[in-house]
Design an enzyme around this catalytic site. Structure first.
Site, PDB file in Angstrom:
ATOM      1  N   CYS A   1       2.448   1.494  12.674  1.00  0.00           N
ATOM      2  CA  CYS A   1       3.752   2.304  12.227  1.00  0.00           C
ATOM      3  C   CYS A   1       4.271   3.301  12.782  1.00  0.00           C
ATOM      4  CB  CYS A   1       3.211   2.934  10.705  1.00  0.00           C
ATOM      5  SG  CYS A   1       1.858   1.904  10.051  1.00  0.00           S
TER       6      CYS A   1
ATOM      7  N   ASN B   1      -7.257   5.047   9.639  1.00  0.00           N
ATOM      8  CA  ASN B   1      -6.815   3.751  10.157  1.00  0.00           C
ATOM      9  C   ASN B   1      -6.424   3.635  11.778  1.00  0.00           C
ATOM     10  OD1 ASN B   1      -4.493   5.513   9.181  1.00  0.00           O
ATOM     11  ND2 ASN B   1      -3.282   4.458  10.539  1.00  0.00           N
TER      12      ASN B   1
ATOM     13  N   GLY C   1       0.648  -1.182  -0.067  1.00  0.00           N
ATOM     14  CA  GLY C   1      -0.016  -0.060   0.136  1.00  0.00           C
ATOM     15  C   GLY C   1       0.757   1.274  -0.041  1.00  0.00           C
TER      16      GLY C   1
ATOM     17  N   SER D   1      -4.414  -2.248  -0.201  1.00  0.00           N
ATOM     18  CA  SER D   1      -3.469  -3.115   0.381  1.00  0.00           C
ATOM     19  C   SER D   1      -3.962  -4.680   0.374  1.00  0.00           C
ATOM     20  CB  SER D   1      -2.559  -2.501   1.588  1.00  0.00           C
ATOM     21  OG  SER D   1      -1.775  -3.620   1.925  1.00  0.00           O
TER      22      SER D   1
ATOM     23  N   HIS E   1      -2.887  -7.094   2.528  1.00  0.00           N
ATOM     24  CA  HIS E   1      -2.828  -7.657   4.171  1.00  0.00           C
ATOM     25  C   HIS E   1      -3.749  -7.056   4.893  1.00  0.00           C
ATOM     26  CE1 HIS E   1      -0.440  -4.640   6.523  1.00  0.00           C
ATOM     27  NE2 HIS E   1      -0.205  -4.276   5.234  1.00  0.00           N
TER      28      HIS E   1
ATOM     29  N   GLN F   1      -7.989   1.175   4.450  1.00  0.00           N
ATOM     30  CA  GLN F   1      -8.658   0.564   5.586  1.00  0.00           C
ATOM     31  C   GLN F   1     -10.264   0.204   4.878  1.00  0.00           C
ATOM     32  OE1 GLN F   1      -7.953  -0.656   8.606  1.00  0.00           O
ATOM     33  NE2 GLN F   1      -5.825   0.145   8.486  1.00  0.00           N
TER      34      GLN F   1
ATOM     35  N   THR G   1       9.864  -8.994 -12.559  1.00  0.00           N
ATOM     36  CA  THR G   1       8.910 -10.299 -12.475  1.00  0.00           C
ATOM     37  C   THR G   1       7.795 -10.330 -11.577  1.00  0.00           C
ATOM     38  OG1 THR G   1      10.630 -11.592 -13.536  1.00  0.00           O
ATOM     39  CG2 THR G   1       8.853 -12.914 -12.659  1.00  0.00           C
TER      40      THR G   1
HETATM   41  C1  LIG Z   1      -1.770  -0.072   6.378  1.00  0.00           C
HETATM   42  C2  LIG Z   1      -2.139   1.359   5.758  1.00  0.00           C
HETATM   43  C3  LIG Z   1      -1.194   1.726   4.954  1.00  0.00           C
HETATM   44  C4  LIG Z   1      -0.057   1.098   4.363  1.00  0.00           C
HETATM   45  O1  LIG Z   1      -0.138  -0.045   3.659  1.00  0.00           O
HETATM   46  P1  LIG Z   1       1.024  -1.204   3.585  1.00  0.00           P
HETATM   47  O2  LIG Z   1       0.650  -2.138   2.423  1.00  0.00           O
HETATM   48  O3  LIG Z   1       1.425  -1.612   4.972  1.00  0.00           O
HETATM   49  O4  LIG Z   1       2.296  -0.555   3.126  1.00  0.00           O
HETATM   50  C5  LIG Z   1      -1.713   2.961   4.269  1.00  0.00           C
HETATM   51  N1  LIG Z   1      -2.722   3.666   4.525  1.00  0.00           N
HETATM   52  C6  LIG Z   1      -3.522   3.098   5.648  1.00  0.00           C
HETATM   53  C7  LIG Z   1      -4.665   3.935   5.805  1.00  0.00           C
HETATM   54  C8  LIG Z   1      -3.167   2.022   6.008  1.00  0.00           C
HETATM   55  O5  LIG Z   1      -4.285   1.437   7.033  1.00  0.00           O
END
Ligand SMILES: *Cc1c(COP(=O)(O)O)cnc(C)c1O
Length: 406
Positions: free
Chosen positions: A332, A150, A70, A206, A208, A186, A244
């Site tokens: 973070c 978030n 993300g 993102s 995950h 989010q 790749t």
């Molecule tokens: C988790 C998150 C990100 C960062 O995404 P990653 O894939 O972990 O780099 C950015 N913005 C928000 C709002 C997030 O919750």
């Protein structure tokens, strides 16, 4: 273990893990090769692109680019729009509560000469569409506002901002557009997100955060917007991101987003009930506690509460010792002792911002999990308050405002 930190990351789904291992162990060919197994790998990427496209209401799969996170999508989008449009303007509008990936990238751009205007938020971490509209200048090239926060879960008026920008852009003409960037990381999979309904031009997501693997992201780029190549190389991702492809991760992300959207309404409904229960029970069980973020307009899986007179770190460590994973803000920044920039932007004093707890649910969170939390947490707060000099002082003075010097 009770995992209540699903805004930081989520556990991969078994179905998603399965497809991932398939593309790592069996269909491992390089999608750029010409033999049959390579075509299988290439097809997996095409399918995932369509899955992401459909999930966010985009017009064409070609508007989706896969990336390595993300944060990478965010960096690429902001830097690319800035550099491609610098000749006609350097004004960029954002909010004080964006994710660090946005704020730090924009700070970098401001050091390169861009004029980054950070809109203040209200006590719920919200901005209004009017604020954005009023901030637009002839040299504005981009507006960057997140879909949902978030840390505190507040949802921004994205459709309204998009509508204002559409109107403004119609009078400015197509070569003088104000681009709308929206960090929906989010939001996607938790609440409805539609790039056309909201007039979004660039949108990172993102994997995950929605039961997919870490280290895979995507960027939606509205058709017709020129992007600078992020990585020069073998021409992958239509020449914009060489290297790749992470076939397994991309296939996994496609399936993860499709499954998240398919069950979104049901999960959101159950989350709203859990959310209400957790907020009410916690505020009732613990005196001097208050909800952070918007009371209604918030992500269904997110609860953020401040407990006066205690330190967040102590709370997290004691919860951890009981096998409960929670967060005091965003993962973070939680390594640092600085109070959350989101809570500070909402006008919360340092002392209070330090005592905040974020609990975020997954599709597998149950009421029993919350009950376990509710059984242990009041004792933790009591223990911490017992050793808090502020609490001792409060017992004497009896007025929090006087204590905080207000
Ligand atoms: C988790 C998150 C990100 C960062 O995404 P990653 O894939 O972990 O780099 C950015 N913005 C928000 C709002 C997030 O919750």
């Amino acid at each position: 273990m009770i995992y209540l930190d699903n805004a930081a990351t989520t556990r991969i789904r078994p179905e998603v893990l399965k497809i991932m291992t398939e593309y790592l162990a069996e269909n491992y060919a390089n999608p750029s090769s010409i033999y049959a197994p390579a075509r299988v790998a290439k097809m997996a990427i095409d399918t995932a692109r369509e899955q992401v496209q459909k999930a966010i209401g985009a017009d064409k799969p070609a508007e989706i680019f896969f990336t390595g996170s993300g944060s990478e999508s965010i960096n690429w989008a902001l830097k690319s729009i800035a550099s491609q449009n610098a000749s006609r303007g350097k004004h960029i509008i954002t909010t004080a509560v964006e994710h660090p990936a946005v704020l730090v990238t924009l700070d970098h751009l401001s050091k390169e000469g861009f004029d980054v205007e950070i809109l203040p938020v209200d006590e719920y971490a919200q901005i209004t569409a009017e604020q954005v509209k009023n901030a637009i200048r002839p040299d504005t090239i981009m507006v960057a506002v997140m879909f949902a926060n978030n840390e505190v879960g507040t949802i921004m008026p994205i459709a309204e901002i998009g509508a204002h920008l559409k109107e403004i852009n119609e009078s400015r003409g197509k070569d003088n557009k104000v681009y709308f960037f929206c960090d929906a990381i989010q939001a996607v999979g938790r609440i409805p997100v539609d790039v056309n309904a909201c007039n979004i031009d660039l949108m990172p997501i993102s994997a995950h955060k929605m039961y997919g693997p870490k280290g895979v992201g995507a960027l939606y780029v509205r058709r017709g917007i020129k992007m600078m190549p992020l990585i020069h190389g073998g021409g992958q991702e239509r020449g914009r991101r060489g290297g790749t492809e992470n076939v397994a991760g991309i296939a996994a992300m496609g399936l993860a987003v499709e499954l998240a959207i398919a069950e979104m309404d049901d999960v959101a409904k159950s989350h709203r009930e859990l959310q209400k229960y957790l907020i009410e029970s916690t505020l009732k069980a613990i005196p001097h506690s208050r909800l952070n973020g918007h009371p209604e307009n918030r992500l269904p899986n997110s609860v953020n509460i401040t407990f006066e007179f205690i330190e967040g770190e102590g709370m997290l460590l004691l919860l951890d010792s009981k096998g409960i994973c929670a967060s005091s803000g965003s993962a973070c920044t939680s390594g640092s002792l600085d109070p959350s920039h989101v809570l500070m932007a909402m006008g919360m004093p340092h002392e209070l911002a330090h005592g905040s707890l974020r609990l975020t649910f997954s599709k597998d969170t149950t009421k029993a999990d919350l009950d376990t939390f509710l059984e242990t947490f009041p004792t933790i707060v009591e223990r911490l308050r017992q050793i808090s000099p502020l609490w001792e002082e409060f017992q004497r003075v009896g007025n929090i405002d006087a204590l905080l010097g207000k």
